[in-house]
Design a protein around this motif. Structure first.
Motif, PDB file in Angstrom:
ATOM      1  N   ILE A 154       1.778  -4.386 -13.985  1.00  0.00           N
ATOM      2  CA  ILE A 154       0.488  -4.684 -13.354  1.00  0.00           C
ATOM      3  C   ILE A 154       0.045  -3.499 -12.486  1.00  0.00           C
ATOM      4  N   ALA A 155       1.004  -2.969 -11.700  1.00  0.00           N
ATOM      5  CA  ALA A 155       0.686  -1.845 -10.819  1.00  0.00           C
ATOM      6  C   ALA A 155       0.268  -0.613 -11.619  1.00  0.00           C
ATOM      7  N   LYS A 156       0.842  -0.452 -12.801  1.00  0.00           N
ATOM      8  CA  LYS A 156       0.510   0.706 -13.635  1.00  0.00           C
ATOM      9  C   LYS A 156      -0.780   0.509 -14.423  1.00  0.00           C
ATOM     10  N   SER A 157      -1.245  -0.734 -14.524  1.00  0.00           N
ATOM     11  CA  SER A 157      -2.395  -1.026 -15.382  1.00  0.00           C
ATOM     12  C   SER A 157      -3.726  -0.583 -14.782  1.00  0.00           C
ATOM     13  N   ALA A 158      -3.736  -0.353 -13.476  1.00  0.00           N
ATOM     14  CA  ALA A 158      -4.960   0.126 -12.808  1.00  0.00           C
ATOM     15  C   ALA A 158      -4.605   1.346 -11.973  1.00  0.00           C
ATOM     16  N   ASN A 159      -5.440   2.346 -12.013  1.00  0.00           N
ATOM     17  CA  ASN A 159      -5.195   3.551 -11.221  1.00  0.00           C
ATOM     18  C   ASN A 159      -5.117   3.190  -9.741  1.00  0.00           C
ATOM     19  N   PHE A 160      -4.206   3.835  -9.020  1.00  0.00           N
ATOM     20  CA  PHE A 160      -4.030   3.502  -7.602  1.00  0.00           C
ATOM     21  C   PHE A 160      -5.289   3.789  -6.793  1.00  0.00           C
ATOM     22  N   SER A 161      -6.160   4.638  -7.296  1.00  0.00           N
ATOM     23  CA  SER A 161      -7.415   4.910  -6.584  1.00  0.00           C
ATOM     24  C   SER A 161      -8.248   3.637  -6.432  1.00  0.00           C
ATOM     25  N   VAL A 162      -8.084   2.696  -7.386  1.00  0.00           N
ATOM     26  CA  VAL A 162      -8.799   1.420  -7.292  1.00  0.00           C
ATOM     27  C   VAL A 162      -8.274   0.620  -6.106  1.00  0.00           C
ATOM     28  N   VAL A 163      -6.949   0.598  -5.936  1.00  0.00           N
ATOM     29  CA  VAL A 163      -6.342  -0.101  -4.804  1.00  0.00           C
ATOM     30  C   VAL A 163      -6.824   0.518  -3.498  1.00  0.00           C
ATOM     31  N   ARG A 164      -6.897   1.840  -3.455  1.00  0.00           N
ATOM     32  CA  ARG A 164      -7.372   2.516  -2.245  1.00  0.00           C
ATOM     33  C   ARG A 164      -8.787   2.059  -1.869  1.00  0.00           C
ATOM     34  N   LYS A 165      -9.638   1.968  -2.866  1.00  0.00           N
ATOM     35  CA  LYS A 165     -11.043   1.607  -2.608  1.00  0.00           C
ATOM     36  C   LYS A 165     -11.195   0.157  -2.153  1.00  0.00           C
ATOM     37  N   LEU A 166     -10.225  -0.694  -2.523  1.00  0.00           N
ATOM     38  CA  LEU A 166     -10.336  -2.120  -2.194  1.00  0.00           C
ATOM     39  C   LEU A 166      -9.485  -2.532  -1.007  1.00  0.00           C
ATOM     40  N   GLN A 167      -8.820  -1.570  -0.356  1.00  0.00           N
ATOM     41  CA  GLN A 167      -7.795  -1.900   0.634  1.00  0.00           C
ATOM     42  C   GLN A 167      -8.295  -2.723   1.811  1.00  0.00           C
ATOM     43  N   SER A 168      -9.564  -2.626   2.146  1.00  0.00           N
ATOM     44  CA  SER A 168     -10.067  -3.371   3.311  1.00  0.00           C
ATOM     45  C   SER A 168     -10.555  -4.771   2.937  1.00  0.00           C
ATOM     46  N   LYS A 169     -10.446  -5.146   1.649  1.00  0.00           N
ATOM     47  CA  LYS A 169     -10.995  -6.424   1.198  1.00  0.00           C
ATOM     48  C   LYS A 169      -9.918  -7.214   0.446  1.00  0.00           C
ATOM     49  N   GLN A 170      -9.300  -8.161   1.145  1.00  0.00           N
ATOM     50  CA  GLN A 170      -8.195  -8.894   0.549  1.00  0.00           C
ATOM     51  C   GLN A 170      -8.622  -9.706  -0.672  1.00  0.00           C
ATOM     52  N   MET A 171      -9.787 -10.321  -0.624  1.00  0.00           N
ATOM     53  CA  MET A 171     -10.255 -11.107  -1.757  1.00  0.00           C
ATOM     54  C   MET A 171     -10.325 -10.258  -3.025  1.00  0.00           C
ATOM     55  N   GLN A 172     -10.843  -9.048  -2.886  1.00  0.00           N
ATOM     56  CA  GLN A 172     -10.951  -8.173  -4.055  1.00  0.00           C
ATOM     57  C   GLN A 172      -9.583  -7.673  -4.514  1.00  0.00           C
ATOM     58  N   LEU A 173      -8.683  -7.400  -3.570  1.00  0.00           N
ATOM     59  CA  LEU A 173      -7.325  -6.989  -3.956  1.00  0.00           C
ATOM     60  C   LEU A 173      -6.616  -8.112  -4.711  1.00  0.00           C
ATOM     61  N   GLU A 174      -6.733  -9.340  -4.196  1.00  0.00           N
ATOM     62  CA  GLU A 174      -6.115 -10.469  -4.884  1.00  0.00           C
ATOM     63  C   GLU A 174      -6.758 -10.679  -6.252  1.00  0.00           C
ATOM     64  N   ALA A 175      -8.071 -10.525  -6.337  1.00  0.00           N
ATOM     65  CA  ALA A 175      -8.754 -10.655  -7.629  1.00  0.00           C
ATOM     66  C   ALA A 175      -8.211  -9.622  -8.613  1.00  0.00           C
ATOM     67  N   LEU A 176      -7.998  -8.392  -8.129  1.00  0.00           N
ATOM     68  CA  LEU A 176      -7.438  -7.331  -8.980  1.00  0.00           C
ATOM     69  C   LEU A 176      -6.047  -7.703  -9.469  1.00  0.00           C
ATOM     70  N   PHE A 177      -5.167  -8.105  -8.538  1.00  0.00           N
ATOM     71  CA  PHE A 177      -3.775  -8.404  -8.901  1.00  0.00           C
ATOM     72  C   PHE A 177      -3.676  -9.621  -9.814  1.00  0.00           C
ATOM     73  N   PHE A 178      -4.369 -10.710  -9.457  1.00  0.00           N
ATOM     74  CA  PHE A 178      -4.295 -11.935 -10.259  1.00  0.00           C
ATOM     75  C   PHE A 178      -4.979 -11.753 -11.621  1.00  0.00           C
ATOM     76  N   GLY A 179      -6.068 -11.011 -11.613  1.00  0.00           N
ATOM     77  CA  GLY A 179      -6.775 -10.795 -12.871  1.00  0.00           C
ATOM     78  C   GLY A 179      -5.971  -9.954 -13.836  1.00  0.00           C
ATOM     79  N   GLN A 180      -5.398  -8.870 -13.345  1.00  0.00           N
ATOM     80  CA  GLN A 180      -4.604  -7.998 -14.205  1.00  0.00           C
ATOM     81  C   GLN A 180      -3.321  -8.673 -14.679  1.00  0.00           C
ATOM     82  N   SER A 181      -2.842  -9.662 -13.929  1.00  0.00           N
ATOM     83  CA  SER A 181      -1.602 -10.365 -14.311  1.00  0.00           C
ATOM     84  C   SER A 181      -1.864 -11.565 -15.217  1.00  0.00           C
ATOM     85  N   ASN A 182      -3.132 -11.805 -15.555  1.00  0.00           N
ATOM     86  CA  ASN A 182      -3.507 -12.935 -16.420  1.00  0.00           C
ATOM     87  C   ASN A 182      -3.161 -14.296 -15.805  1.00  0.00           C
TER      88      ASN A 182
END
Length: 423
Positions: free
Chosen positions: A199-227
């Motif tokens: 999951i961590a490798k499936s999205a460039n870490f730059s995406v995580v950097r851009k979303l770091q201040s928004k937990q809802m979006q980070l969770e959406a990224l992690f849960f979405g990429q994990s199906n």
């Protein structure tokens, strides 16, 4: 008889060095056994010998039988042209140099100390035991075990550093991205570690950097990429996650190729991947520049403060998307942080120090020694033979000992095995 044992006999001169002779009855004086070579080529480099009246400088090759020289095709390998002595257990044929001159041979079986041979047979003649030294382990002094386990621990760190360097190359020398991937794997634990890493490798870490201040979006990224997002759930939180993930998927062109399936089977609810992903998102939302903090932090209490994060509010009353549970704040516990330190943080600090050419062994020993010994089958079995694991340094050393030495019958390269051979 193992060839490694003959290496041991030669390296430590466990034979009658004052009276050894070649198969042609020429006297041999050992000025230097040479440097033990563990790679391809002759077994000992730069040996110095006197054979008869002639001084020789060159390499020594060791075999069980003289004929093994031809079995291994050394006669066709230029690396063996400078062999000055062939040390064997059984001399069954002459070996020639390319100029047809016989290479002097030492038939070791006539000169070996009987005690060394008896100790060798005692160590390797116990089929069916968990480790070869099982019955003698209790008699090994604490000083030998302690020092050997410390060395083994750093040997294990070196192996992990190799894997970290591969991640660093993959992450284009971005240490922050390396830490994120390692933390993701650790948050997945043994069952979901590889899946979380994918999951961590499936999205460039730059995406995580851009979303770091928004937990809802980070969770959406992690849960979405994990199906894991359940489209059938009517909860407002889940609908918001789906909305956010759809947006992120389009904005960052997210792909799920190579993402491994997540498992819930045989996991306790606090270790459910839903809980761990939410905690990981909270960690990256609440802390900026985690890598720098990890490198600068050296005390156990500070690490506990850094990683004692909780989930978002939804997960205080849920373990899965579709079932409400009793309200409970789910904070990362100290035993889990200990595992993060053992498997991720300390190996990363060690690797980064090597990368910078720094020496931090003392601070690593101090930190790992403050952590409790792990409990697993390997550690428990060694402790049943003799209580030897008092900290995570010990338990990590014991894992390295069993997997890389005992299970591979490498007793002759082990400090404990050497102690038993020399008793």
């Amino acid at each position: 008889m193992q060839e490694d044992f003959l290496h041991y006999l030669w390296q430590y001169k466990k034979f009658d060095i004052l009276n050894i002779k070649t198969s042609n009855q020429e006297s041999i004086s050992i000025l230097s056994v040479g440097q033990h070579n563990l790679n391809s080529g002759p077994d000992f480099f730069n040996s110095k010998l006197k054979i008869g009246d002639q001084l020789w400088a060159g390499n020594v090759e060791i075999h069980i039988n003289s004929s093994d020289w031809y079995v291994h095709n050394h006669e066709n390998d230029a690396a063996y042209d400078n062999v000055i002595l062939h040390v064997v257990w059984e001399h069954d044929t002459d070996v020639f140099r390319k100029d047809n001159v016989v290479i002097p041979t030492l038939e070791l079986k006539y000169f070996v100390e009987k005690k060394a041979l008896a100790n060798y047979h005692n160590l390797f003649s116990k089929p069916g035991t968990w480790v070869n030294c099982e019955s003698d382990f209790i008699n090994i002094d604490d000083f030998t075990i302690k020092n050997w386990l410390e060395r083994l621990y750093f040997e294990r760190l070196e192996r992990k550093a190799f894997d970290i360097n591969a991640l660093l190359l993959e992450s284009k020398n971005d240490w922050e991205a390396v830490l994120f991937k390692m933390l993701a794997k650790s948050f997945g634990s043994r069952v979901n570690g590889d899946a979380f890493l994918s999951i961590a490798k499936s999205a460039n870490f730059s995406v995580v950097r851009k979303l770091q201040s928004k937990q809802m979006q980070l969770e959406a990224l992690f849960f979405g990429q994990s199906n894991l997002l359940d489209k059938e759930v009517e909860e407002a939180y889940v609908k918001e996650l789906l909305k956010e993930y759809t947006f992120l998927q389009q904005k960052f062109k997210l792909q799920k190729e190579g993402v491994s399936p997540i498992q819930f089977f045989r996991l306790r609810p606090p270790n459910f991947p839903t809980i761990r992903l939410s905690q990981l998102a909270r960690l990256y939302c609440s802390e900026q520049n985690i890598f720098s903090k990890v490198i600068d932090t050296n005390t156990l209490s500070d690490f506990y403060n850094l990683f004692a994060v909780s989930t978002s509010a939804f997960w205080e009353t849920h373990y899965t998307f579709n079932k409400v549970s009793k309200s409970r704040k789910k904070i990362v516990a100290k035993p889990f942080i200990d595992l993060l330190l053992i498997n991720t943080i300390i190996p990363l600090k060690f690797s980064y120090a090597k990368y910078q050419g720094k020496q931090i062994d003392d601070s690593i020993i101090k930190l790992i020694s403050e952590l409790k010994s792990e409990k697993n089958n390997i550690v428990n079995k060694f402790n049943s033979l003799k209580k030897v694991s008092f900290s995570a340094l010990d338990s990590q050393g014991l894992i390295q000992l069993k997997n890389e030495y005992c299970s591979k019958n490498k007793c002759l390269q082990c400090a404990i095995g050497s102690k038993l051979l020399n008793k």
